[in-house]
Scaffold this motif. Structure first.
Motif, PDB file in Angstrom:
ATOM      1  N   GLU A 127      90.854 -42.588  69.007  1.00  0.00           N
ATOM      2  CA  GLU A 127      90.165 -41.342  68.709  1.00  0.00           C
ATOM      3  C   GLU A 127      89.457 -40.846  69.967  1.00  0.00           C
ATOM      4  O   GLU A 127      89.483 -41.492  71.019  1.00  0.00           O
ATOM      5  N   ARG A 128      88.832 -39.708  69.844  1.00  0.00           N
ATOM      6  CA  ARG A 128      88.043 -39.111  70.933  1.00  0.00           C
ATOM      7  C   ARG A 128      86.699 -39.834  71.023  1.00  0.00           C
ATOM      8  O   ARG A 128      85.930 -39.817  70.076  1.00  0.00           O
ATOM      9  N   VAL A 129      86.433 -40.475  72.168  1.00  0.00           N
ATOM     10  CA  VAL A 129      85.194 -41.224  72.351  1.00  0.00           C
ATOM     11  C   VAL A 129      84.499 -40.748  73.624  1.00  0.00           C
ATOM     12  O   VAL A 129      85.139 -40.642  74.685  1.00  0.00           O
ATOM     13  N   ASP A 130      83.223 -40.473  73.525  1.00  0.00           N
ATOM     14  CA  ASP A 130      82.427 -40.100  74.695  1.00  0.00           C
ATOM     15  C   ASP A 130      81.933 -41.395  75.342  1.00  0.00           C
ATOM     16  O   ASP A 130      81.000 -42.033  74.852  1.00  0.00           O
ATOM     17  N   LEU A 131      82.582 -41.792  76.430  1.00  0.00           N
ATOM     18  CA  LEU A 131      82.289 -43.066  77.073  1.00  0.00           C
ATOM     19  C   LEU A 131      80.839 -43.154  77.528  1.00  0.00           C
ATOM     20  O   LEU A 131      80.149 -44.150  77.277  1.00  0.00           O
ATOM     21  N   CYS A 132      80.345 -42.108  78.187  1.00  0.00           N
ATOM     22  CA  CYS A 132      78.978 -42.152  78.713  1.00  0.00           C
ATOM     23  C   CYS A 132      77.949 -42.196  77.586  1.00  0.00           C
ATOM     24  O   CYS A 132      76.931 -42.888  77.693  1.00  0.00           O
ATOM     25  N   PHE A 141      77.192 -41.293  86.527  1.00  0.00           N
ATOM     26  CA  PHE A 141      78.301 -40.900  85.671  1.00  0.00           C
ATOM     27  C   PHE A 141      78.949 -39.614  86.173  1.00  0.00           C
ATOM     28  O   PHE A 141      78.259 -38.662  86.556  1.00  0.00           O
ATOM     29  N   CYS A 142      80.274 -39.594  86.148  1.00  0.00           N
ATOM     30  CA  CYS A 142      80.997 -38.379  86.500  1.00  0.00           C
ATOM     31  C   CYS A 142      80.916 -37.395  85.337  1.00  0.00           C
ATOM     32  O   CYS A 142      80.478 -37.734  84.230  1.00  0.00           O
ATOM     33  N   GLU A 143      81.322 -36.170  85.582  1.00  0.00           N
ATOM     34  CA  GLU A 143      81.181 -35.118  84.568  1.00  0.00           C
ATOM     35  C   GLU A 143      82.073 -35.378  83.364  1.00  0.00           C
ATOM     36  O   GLU A 143      81.671 -35.160  82.220  1.00  0.00           O
ATOM     37  N   GLU A 144      83.290 -35.850  83.602  1.00  0.00           N
ATOM     38  CA  GLU A 144      84.239 -36.089  82.513  1.00  0.00           C
ATOM     39  C   GLU A 144      83.995 -37.473  81.910  1.00  0.00           C
ATOM     40  O   GLU A 144      83.931 -38.470  82.623  1.00  0.00           O
ATOM     41  N   SER A 145      83.830 -37.535  80.577  1.00  0.00           N
ATOM     42  CA  SER A 145      83.550 -38.839  79.964  1.00  0.00           C
ATOM     43  C   SER A 145      84.289 -39.060  78.654  1.00  0.00           C
ATOM     44  O   SER A 145      84.054 -40.063  77.977  1.00  0.00           O
ATOM     45  N   LEU A 146      85.177 -38.147  78.272  1.00  0.00           N
ATOM     46  CA  LEU A 146      85.901 -38.296  77.012  1.00  0.00           C
ATOM     47  C   LEU A 146      87.162 -39.119  77.227  1.00  0.00           C
ATOM     48  O   LEU A 146      87.998 -38.799  78.075  1.00  0.00           O
ATOM     49  N   VAL A 147      87.294 -40.210  76.461  1.00  0.00           N
ATOM     50  CA  VAL A 147      88.455 -41.089  76.593  1.00  0.00           C
ATOM     51  C   VAL A 147      89.141 -41.239  75.243  1.00  0.00           C
ATOM     52  O   VAL A 147      88.551 -40.999  74.181  1.00  0.00           O
ATOM     53  N   ASN A 148      90.406 -41.649  75.289  1.00  0.00           N
ATOM     54  CA  ASN A 148      91.185 -41.918  74.091  1.00  0.00           C
ATOM     55  C   ASN A 148      91.076 -43.409  73.816  1.00  0.00           C
ATOM     56  O   ASN A 148      91.665 -44.228  74.526  1.00  0.00           O
ATOM     57  N   ALA A 149      90.286 -43.789  72.815  1.00  0.00           N
ATOM     58  CA  ALA A 149      89.989 -45.202  72.612  1.00  0.00           C
ATOM     59  C   ALA A 149      89.613 -45.471  71.166  1.00  0.00           C
ATOM     60  O   ALA A 149      89.384 -44.545  70.383  1.00  0.00           O
ATOM     61  N   ASP A 150      89.548 -46.739  70.821  1.00  0.00           N
ATOM     62  CA  ASP A 150      88.971 -47.183  69.565  1.00  0.00           C
ATOM     63  C   ASP A 150      87.499 -47.476  69.843  1.00  0.00           C
ATOM     64  O   ASP A 150      87.188 -48.394  70.607  1.00  0.00           O
ATOM     65  N   ARG A 190      85.114 -48.901  68.266  1.00  0.00           N
ATOM     66  CA  ARG A 190      84.637 -50.238  67.931  1.00  0.00           C
ATOM     67  C   ARG A 190      85.079 -51.252  68.978  1.00  0.00           C
ATOM     68  O   ARG A 190      84.291 -52.081  69.431  1.00  0.00           O
ATOM     69  N   LEU A 191      86.351 -51.168  69.390  1.00  0.00           N
ATOM     70  CA  LEU A 191      86.862 -52.100  70.398  1.00  0.00           C
ATOM     71  C   LEU A 191      86.234 -51.823  71.767  1.00  0.00           C
ATOM     72  O   LEU A 191      85.928 -52.748  72.524  1.00  0.00           O
ATOM     73  N   LEU A 192      86.039 -50.532  72.079  1.00  0.00           N
ATOM     74  CA  LEU A 192      85.424 -50.186  73.361  1.00  0.00           C
ATOM     75  C   LEU A 192      83.994 -50.702  73.415  1.00  0.00           C
ATOM     76  O   LEU A 192      83.546 -51.201  74.456  1.00  0.00           O
ATOM     77  N   TRP A 193      83.264 -50.590  72.314  1.00  0.00           N
ATOM     78  CA  TRP A 193      81.898 -51.113  72.302  1.00  0.00           C
ATOM     79  C   TRP A 193      81.895 -52.622  72.529  1.00  0.00           C
ATOM     80  O   TRP A 193      81.032 -53.157  73.217  1.00  0.00           O
ATOM     81  N   ARG A 194      82.885 -53.323  71.967  1.00  0.00           N
ATOM     82  CA  ARG A 194      82.974 -54.783  72.179  1.00  0.00           C
ATOM     83  C   ARG A 194      83.160 -55.092  73.662  1.00  0.00           C
ATOM     84  O   ARG A 194      82.567 -56.049  74.190  1.00  0.00           O
ATOM     85  N   ILE A 195      83.970 -54.289  74.356  1.00  0.00           N
ATOM     86  CA  ILE A 195      84.163 -54.484  75.794  1.00  0.00           C
ATOM     87  C   ILE A 195      82.856 -54.242  76.533  1.00  0.00           C
ATOM     88  O   ILE A 195      82.449 -55.045  77.393  1.00  0.00           O
ATOM     89  N   LEU A 196      82.200 -53.126  76.220  1.00  0.00           N
ATOM     90  CA  LEU A 196      80.934 -52.806  76.893  1.00  0.00           C
ATOM     91  C   LEU A 196      79.888 -53.882  76.629  1.00  0.00           C
ATOM     92  O   LEU A 196      79.133 -54.271  77.529  1.00  0.00           O
ATOM     93  N   GLU A 197      79.841 -54.378  75.398  1.00  0.00           N
ATOM     94  CA  GLU A 197      78.887 -55.429  75.049  1.00  0.00           C
ATOM     95  C   GLU A 197      79.140 -56.685  75.866  1.00  0.00           C
ATOM     96  O   GLU A 197      78.204 -57.331  76.350  1.00  0.00           O
ATOM     97  N   ASN A 198      80.410 -57.029  76.059  1.00  0.00           N
ATOM     98  CA  ASN A 198      80.755 -58.189  76.878  1.00  0.00           C
ATOM     99  C   ASN A 198      80.337 -57.982  78.330  1.00  0.00           C
ATOM    100  O   ASN A 198      79.839 -58.911  78.984  1.00  0.00           O
ATOM    101  N   MET A 199      80.548 -56.769  78.849  1.00  0.00           N
ATOM    102  CA  MET A 199      80.178 -56.478  80.231  1.00  0.00           C
ATOM    103  C   MET A 199      78.664 -56.586  80.417  1.00  0.00           C
ATOM    104  O   MET A 199      78.178 -57.194  81.381  1.00  0.00           O
ATOM    105  N   PHE A 200      77.911 -55.988  79.491  1.00  0.00           N
ATOM    106  CA  PHE A 200      76.455 -56.061  79.568  1.00  0.00           C
ATOM    107  C   PHE A 200      75.963 -57.503  79.427  1.00  0.00           C
ATOM    108  O   PHE A 200      75.092 -57.951  80.177  1.00  0.00           O
ATOM    109  N   SER A 201      76.516 -58.237  78.464  1.00  0.00           N
ATOM    110  CA  SER A 201      76.082 -59.613  78.228  1.00  0.00           C
ATOM    111  C   SER A 201      76.335 -60.472  79.456  1.00  0.00           C
ATOM    112  O   SER A 201      75.510 -61.318  79.819  1.00  0.00           O
ATOM    113  N   ASN A 202      77.468 -60.255  80.105  1.00  0.00           N
ATOM    114  CA  ASN A 202      77.788 -61.022  81.303  1.00  0.00           C
ATOM    115  C   ASN A 202      76.759 -60.760  82.400  1.00  0.00           C
ATOM    116  O   ASN A 202      76.278 -61.693  83.061  1.00  0.00           O
ATOM    117  N   ALA A 203      76.396 -59.486  82.576  1.00  0.00           N
ATOM    118  CA  ALA A 203      75.405 -59.144  83.601  1.00  0.00           C
ATOM    119  C   ALA A 203      74.032 -59.712  83.249  1.00  0.00           C
ATOM    120  O   ALA A 203      73.327 -60.252  84.112  1.00  0.00           O
TER     121      ALA A 203
END
Length: 210
Positions: free
Chosen positions: A43-48, A73-82, A84-97
């Motif tokens: 779906e349409r997801v606003d990454l930023c 952040f760059c001006e364009e932030s709309l991605v084609n993604a799931d 829920r799955l994208l949040w899981r990736i971001l959560e992993n990235m944040f947790s690692n840091a």
């Protein structure tokens, strides 16, 4: 009340039980991600916006870590993604840091417009020396060095890579001395009339690398 040694023993068992539960959940999720059996709802997801929401939800942990997060952040932030799955990736990235960055240091988040793709990169300086190649660190159960005793299964980066692939994107890491970089690259959202005939954009992961 239990005597001191018995109470300590029960506390140790409780902690080990929680770690085993977390490991079992991670293994289950990793197996589903690797096999491609997870349902994916693109779906349409606003990454930023999702990043900012995640930073808000993790605000207490960020404050406790003493880390400062810088965003670009760059001006364009709309991605084609799931989402829920994208949040899981971001959560992993944040947790690692939050687990492994040098205390009181800075974590840098930046998005880049790559044309057909949008990339998010997260950079931090590791608290410990990263004596392992990036490709090995992406393997399951590997957490950078054998002296780490923090919670976690070492599955996060492997799961993130598989989830990105399920969405037609790419997840990768790079190590430069003590500098650790993780990035996720996803297709830019295009309105239905913009989609090429036949559905998805051509040349997927070749351009998504990097």
């Amino acid at each position: 009340d239990l005597p001191g040694p018995a109470r300590d023993y029960v506390d140790v068992l409780a902690r080990k039980s929680q770690r085993l539960k977390a490991l079992t959940e991670d293994l289950f999720e990793a197996a589903k991600a690797a096999s491609g059996t997870l349902p994916v709802h693109m779906e349409r997801v606003d990454l930023c916006a999702l990043i900012r929401q995640g930073m808000g939800e993790l605000d207490d942990r960020i404050i406790q870590s003493g880390l400062t997060i810088r965003t670009n952040f760059c001006e364009e932030s709309l991605v084609n993604a799931d989402g829920r799955l994208l949040w899981r990736i971001l959560e992993n990235m944040f947790s690692n840091a939050l687990k492994y960055a040098m205390p009181a240091s800075r974590v840098y988040l930046a998005t880049r417009d790559l044309g057909d793709y949008i990339q998010l990169e997260m950079k931090n300086v590791s608290a410990r020396e990263l004596g392992i190649p990036a490709d090995e660190l992406m393997e399951r159960f590997v957490r950078g060095d054998s002296s780490r005793h923090s919670e976690g299964s070492g599955l996060g980066l492997s799961i993130a890579r598989n989830l990105a692939q399920l969405m037609g994107g790419h997840f990768g890491i790079a190590i430069d001395g003590d500098l650790f970089k993780a990035s996720v690259t996803l297709r830019r959202w295009k309105e239905p009339e913009e989609q090429p005939e036949g559905g998805e954009a051509k040349g997927g992961n070749e351009k998504a690398g990097g």
